[in-house]
Design a protein around this motif. Structure first.
Motif: not given
Length: 168
Positions: A70-77, A100-121
């Motif tokens: 996704n665009k966010t991971t491209k920005s992170l890389k 710096q700010s990165m592009p977002t595509a926010q979802v509401y996962p409901g459940q977080i799992h060990t090892g998830d890497l995410m962007l808040y805001g």
């Protein structure tokens, strides 16, 4: 006489409707309502087909992370390699604010799992080291391939974490 015929027509119509409506309903193939978690799971399954990898280095431990496309991971890389101090929050996550700010595509996962890497805001990079339920929204970045020992590696306070390319 007219009343009997009306009753017969009504009864015949009612019987016909009872016989046909279930068949029509099934043949309409109306999809079930999808939850946000279902949508995210389908998105993640599509993204897992061809996932690029990075590494997270914490002390002497190195973890491979499969990134979503996704665009966010491209920005992170484009920011890599980077070493950051990640603070502790809620006994289940490490976080750092990016420069710096990165592009977002926010979802509401409901459940977080060990090892998830995410962007808040749009600028808060979060690495989760425990499973838990959440009502917060995040932009998914990736997932640690094998998160065993991640909680021990990050410890209880702030920790220095290096994010780098290098996994084929």
């Amino acid at each position: 006489m007219k009343r009997k015929r009306t009753i017969k027509v009504f009864c015949f119509t009612a019987i016909l409707m009872c016989a046909l409506v279930p068949s029509l309903w099934i043949s309409m193939n109306i999809p079930d309502e999808m939850t946000t978690a279902d949508v995210q799971e389908q998105t993640i399954l599509k993204e897992e087909v061809q996932m690029e990898k990075i590494q997270i280095v914490i002390g002497q431990k190195t973890y491979n992370v499969s990134l979503y496309d996704n665009k966010t991971t491209k920005s992170l890389k484009n920011m890599l390699p980077m070493t950051v101090s990640m603070g502790e929050l809620n006994g289940n996550e490490k976080y750092t604010y990016l420069s710096q700010s990165m592009p977002t595509a926010q979802v509401y996962p409901g459940q977080i799992h060990t090892g998830d890497l995410m962007l808040y805001g749009s600028d808060c990079l979060v690495l989760f080291y425990e499973d838990f339920a959440t009502s917060y929204g995040y932009t998914p970045l990736g997932k640690v391939d094998d998160p065993s020992g991640l909680a021990e590696a990050v410890g209880g306070g702030a920790v220095e974490v290096t994010f780098q390319m290098g996994v084929e």
